[in-house]
Design an enzyme around this catalytic site. Structure first.
Site, PDB file in Angstrom:
ATOM      1  N   SER A  34     -15.948   6.200  23.638  1.00 23.53           N
ATOM      2  CA  SER A  34     -15.097   7.400  23.705  1.00 23.53           C
ATOM      3  C   SER A  34     -13.986   7.336  24.766  1.00 23.53           C
ATOM      4  O   SER A  34     -12.880   7.821  24.492  1.00 23.53           O
ATOM      5  CB  SER A  34     -15.939   8.673  23.850  1.00 23.53           C
ATOM      6  OG  SER A  34     -16.762   8.610  24.979  1.00 23.53           O
ATOM      7  N   HIS A  36     -10.145   0.064   7.093  1.00 27.24           N
ATOM      8  CA  HIS A  36     -10.489   0.504   8.459  1.00 27.24           C
ATOM      9  C   HIS A  36     -10.121   1.974   8.568  1.00 27.24           C
ATOM     10  O   HIS A  36      -8.945   2.320   8.446  1.00 27.24           O
ATOM     11  CB  HIS A  36      -9.721  -0.315   9.499  1.00 27.24           C
ATOM     12  CG  HIS A  36      -9.921  -1.791   9.344  1.00 27.24           C
ATOM     13  ND1 HIS A  36     -11.050  -2.434   9.808  1.00 27.24           N
ATOM     14  CD2 HIS A  36      -9.168  -2.744   8.744  1.00 27.24           C
ATOM     15  CE1 HIS A  36     -10.969  -3.722   9.518  1.00 27.24           C
ATOM     16  NE2 HIS A  36      -9.836  -3.944   8.871  1.00 27.24           N
ATOM     17  N   SER A  95       5.155   7.199  -0.980  1.00 24.07           N
ATOM     18  CA  SER A  95       4.551   7.391  -2.297  1.00 24.07           C
ATOM     19  C   SER A  95       5.567   7.090  -3.384  1.00 24.07           C
ATOM     20  O   SER A  95       6.631   7.727  -3.446  1.00 24.07           O
ATOM     21  CB  SER A  95       4.051   8.826  -2.459  1.00 24.07           C
ATOM     22  OG  SER A  95       3.656   9.029  -3.799  1.00 24.07           O
ATOM     23  N   ARG A 112       5.179   7.942  -6.248  1.00 23.51           N
ATOM     24  CA  ARG A 112       5.240   9.080  -7.162  1.00 23.51           C
ATOM     25  C   ARG A 112       6.589   9.772  -6.980  1.00 23.51           C
ATOM     26  O   ARG A 112       7.126  10.348  -7.910  1.00 23.51           O
ATOM     27  CB  ARG A 112       4.144  10.099  -6.837  1.00 23.51           C
ATOM     28  CG  ARG A 112       2.749   9.636  -7.133  1.00 23.51           C
ATOM     29  CD  ARG A 112       1.789  10.795  -6.965  1.00 23.51           C
ATOM     30  NE  ARG A 112       1.931  11.742  -8.054  1.00 23.51           N
ATOM     31  CZ  ARG A 112       1.464  12.997  -8.023  1.00 23.51           C
ATOM     32  NH1 ARG A 112       0.827  13.434  -6.947  1.00 23.51           N
ATOM     33  NH2 ARG A 112       1.616  13.798  -9.051  1.00 23.51           N
ATOM     34  N   ARG A 131      -9.631  -8.652  11.832  1.00 27.18           N
ATOM     35  CA  ARG A 131      -8.561  -9.267  11.041  1.00 27.18           C
ATOM     36  C   ARG A 131      -7.904 -10.460  11.721  1.00 27.18           C
ATOM     37  O   ARG A 131      -7.017 -11.097  11.138  1.00 27.18           O
ATOM     38  CB  ARG A 131      -7.511  -8.215  10.678  1.00 27.18           C
ATOM     39  CG  ARG A 131      -8.048  -7.081   9.830  1.00 27.18           C
ATOM     40  CD  ARG A 131      -8.594  -7.540   8.487  1.00 27.18           C
ATOM     41  NE  ARG A 131      -9.237  -6.448   7.761  1.00 27.18           N
ATOM     42  CZ  ARG A 131      -9.775  -6.569   6.543  1.00 27.18           C
ATOM     43  NH1 ARG A 131      -9.773  -7.736   5.928  1.00 27.18           N
ATOM     44  NH2 ARG A 131     -10.353  -5.535   5.955  1.00 27.18           N
TER      45      ARG A 131
END
Ligand SMILES: Cc1cc2nc3c(=O)[nH]c(=O)nc-3n(C[C@H](O)[C@H](O)[C@H](O)COP(=O)(O)OP(=O)(O)OC[C@H]3O[C@@H](n4cnc5c(N)ncnc54)[C@H](O)[C@@H]3O)c2cc1C
Length: 222
Positions: free
Chosen positions: A48, A72, A82, A84, A180
């Site tokens: 934390s 992740h 987007s 769209r 990665r």
């Protein structure tokens, strides 16, 4: 592919202070004891304090890389362009002629093997660009026919570049980069992780170093 820092919150000292608040203490500058504290926190899984340091990045990469990175999720927020709503001409990722790799010979887990010989790489490169051109033509034709962009985009390949804003805690990005930058990760995805690593290391040298040194052994997700 590009990775650009949009915003950065906190420093190494922010992480230290998030931990030291437990004892009502606060630092202005790092000491050797604080560096040891960062390593202790990372080693013992006290995540934390590392979540009070935040990076916000704008990343452009091909869809096949974005799809891997989007796995992740904990501690990270993702907002993406987007298709769209956007029907601009697509940009495509293309490997350099020297970057074509053979399929793996020994282990299926290793995604690729040696560099392809020059003549084979040239043939692969030509086939790749022919396929991209055909996809782009199909996309344009569909749009010209009045097809909705959200349907027309289905003909675009995984090589299409996409852009997203990725914001998250230092702890979350360190997990992304550890996984990665591992030898098993795909090279193109590692390229993005390398850029994130460079940015994070510059802004949080001690905290980032502690997360890399101490947490590698505890990573389980593969
Ligand atoms: C080299 C490589 C190859 C991969 N290959 C594949 C593949 O072939 N197919 C595929 O689908 N994925 C694959 N992945 C993705 C992988 O399975 C993970 O989804 C990805 O690495 C994200 O991991 P993360 O720990 O950052 O996940 P996050 O979802 O961000 O989770 C972070 C951490 O929170 C904890 N956590 C999250 N969710 C839960 C839960 N439900 N229960 C308990 N604890 C939880 C875990 O400790 C986890 O490490 C691959 C990843 C790598 C690095």
């Amino acid at each position: 592919m590009t990775v650009e820092l949009i915003d950065c919150m906190g420093t190494d000292v922010s992480v230290v202070n998030a931990a030291r608040v437990s004892f009502g203490k606060q630092r202005d500058v790092m000491s050797d004891a604080d560096v040891r504290l960062l390593h202790y926190l990372a080693r013992e899984g006290h995540w934390s304090p590392f979540a009070h340091a935040v990076l916000s990045l704008r990343i452009t990469a091909p869809i096949f890389v974005a799809r891997q990175l989007a796995k992740h999720q904990v501690g990270l927020a993702w907002n993406e362009i987007s298709r769209r709503y956007v029907d601009d001409a697509p940009d495509f990722y293309a490997p350099g002629i020297g970057d074509w790799r053979h399929r793996p010979v020994d282990s299926i887990k290793q995604g690729s093997g040696e560099r392809l010989p020059d003549d084979v790489a040239a043939a692969a490169d030509a086939a790749y660009h022919t396929a991209l051109a055909a996809a782009e033509v199909g996309y344009r034709v569909l749009l010209a026919l009045g097809v909705a962009p959200e349907q027309a985009r289905a003909v675009l390949p995984l090589a299409t570049l996409t852009t997203w804003i990725w914001t998250g805690s230092l702890y979350a990005f360190a997990r992304v980069c550890r996984l990665r930058l591992d030898a098993h990760a795909q090279a193109e995805t590692a390229e993005v992780a390398t850029a994130i690593d460079r940015i994070a290391r510059r802004h949080f040298p001690h905290a980032w170093g502690a997360l890399f040194t101490e947490c590698a052994a505890t990573d389980q997700a593969r």
